[in-house]
Scaffold this active site. Structure first.
Site, mmCIF file in Angstrom:
data_model
loop_
_atom_site.group_PDB
_atom_site.id
_atom_site.type_symbol
_atom_site.label_atom_id
_atom_site.label_comp_id
_atom_site.label_asym_id
_atom_site.label_seq_id
_atom_site.Cartn_x
_atom_site.Cartn_y
_atom_site.Cartn_z
ATOM 1 N N THR A 68 2.927 -1.485 8.955
ATOM 2 C CA THR A 68 3.369 -2.261 9.997
ATOM 3 C C THR A 68 3.780 -3.748 9.263
ATOM 4 O O THR A 68 4.300 -4.695 9.984
ATOM 5 C CB THR A 68 2.621 -2.537 11.298
ATOM 6 O OG1 THR A 68 1.400 -3.069 10.743
ATOM 7 C CG2 THR A 68 2.354 -1.106 11.848
ATOM 8 N N HIS A 117 7.409 -30.944 9.935
ATOM 9 C CA HIS A 117 6.386 -29.986 10.130
ATOM 10 C C HIS A 117 5.064 -30.102 9.243
ATOM 11 O O HIS A 117 3.870 -29.337 9.462
ATOM 12 C CB HIS A 117 6.632 -28.525 10.467
ATOM 13 C CG HIS A 117 7.789 -28.256 11.131
ATOM 14 N ND1 HIS A 117 7.553 -28.303 12.598
ATOM 15 C CD2 HIS A 117 9.176 -28.001 10.898
ATOM 16 C CE1 HIS A 117 8.648 -28.009 13.202
ATOM 17 N NE2 HIS A 117 9.671 -27.958 12.277
ATOM 18 N N CYS A 147 3.002 -2.951 4.186
ATOM 19 C CA CYS A 147 2.054 -1.769 4.526
ATOM 20 C C CYS A 147 2.883 -0.866 5.563
ATOM 21 O O CYS A 147 4.026 -1.263 5.700
ATOM 22 C CB CYS A 147 0.626 -2.248 4.995
ATOM 23 S SG CYS A 147 0.587 -3.157 6.416
ATOM 24 N N HIS A 191 9.693 -23.811 9.555
ATOM 25 C CA HIS A 191 8.357 -24.530 10.389
ATOM 26 C C HIS A 191 7.133 -24.266 9.617
ATOM 27 O O HIS A 191 6.199 -25.102 9.673
ATOM 28 C CB HIS A 191 8.262 -24.034 11.882
ATOM 29 C CG HIS A 191 9.593 -24.301 12.408
ATOM 30 N ND1 HIS A 191 9.432 -24.397 13.718
ATOM 31 C CD2 HIS A 191 10.767 -24.477 12.220
ATOM 32 C CE1 HIS A 191 10.845 -24.856 14.452
ATOM 33 N NE2 HIS A 191 11.423 -25.008 13.502
ATOM 34 N N ASP A 221 0.856 -1.213 0.080
ATOM 35 C CA ASP A 221 0.137 0.087 -0.032
ATOM 36 C C ASP A 221 1.001 1.227 0.061
ATOM 37 O O ASP A 221 2.163 0.993 -0.175
ATOM 38 C CB ASP A 221 -1.034 -0.029 1.055
ATOM 39 C CG ASP A 221 -0.449 0.286 2.472
ATOM 40 O OD1 ASP A 221 0.873 0.337 2.530
ATOM 41 O OD2 ASP A 221 -1.136 0.298 3.542
#
Length: 147
Positions: free
Chosen positions: A66, A131, A64, A97, A7
């Site tokens: 954060t 995993h 973005c 993982h 963004d």
């Protein structure tokens, strides 16, 4: 090939990363945005998520302010396992993982030099197949609840 999108809050970091990819000869496709004008992060998280879900891309990068909102957006796409990474350890573990196929960064929280370290740490890891049963459970849930 890497799918990348952001963004407006992630635009500058995206531009720096795509320049780095060009210099390193790393193939990528930019899914936008194309400037600093305010846009909605779900539009770009979903675009990258859908692109990665096709199997055409090695992985995706979403950015973005954060990394939180755009990672949530990418995770709405069936088959996407987007991980918000914030240090080299989480970058490595996201692949080892979780076999993440999209990584999320924060344009306001990750300086360019750190972002490069995180992308490279992720790129250089391999999924630890021990995993797989956990990923199978996620895929089963998606299948059963996407009707």
């Amino acid at each position: 090939m890497i799918a990348i999108g952001s963004d407006h809050a992630g635009y500058e970091l995206k531009q720096q990363l795509t320049q780095y990819f060009k210099e390193q000869g790393i193939p990528f496709e930019d899914f936008g945005t194309d400037g600093l004008a305010s846009v909605d992060y779900p539009d770009y998280g979903i675009k990258v998520g859908e692109a990665v879900a096709t199997g055409k891309y090695e992985f995706g990068i979403v950015i973005c302010g954060t990394g939180i909102g755009i990672s949530i957006s990418a995770n709405k796409v069936k088959g996407v396992r987007a991980a918000l990474i914030y240090d080299e350890n989480t970058a490595k573990l996201a692949k080892q993982h979780n076999n993440a196929n999209v990584i999320a960064l924060g344009g306001r929280t990750h300086p360019f030099e750190m972002a490069v370290k995180l992308v490279e740490a992720f790129r250089n890891e391999v999924f630890e197949t021990r995993h797989q049963r956990r990923l199978d459970k996620l895929a089963h849930y998606e299948k059963e609840h996407s009707k």
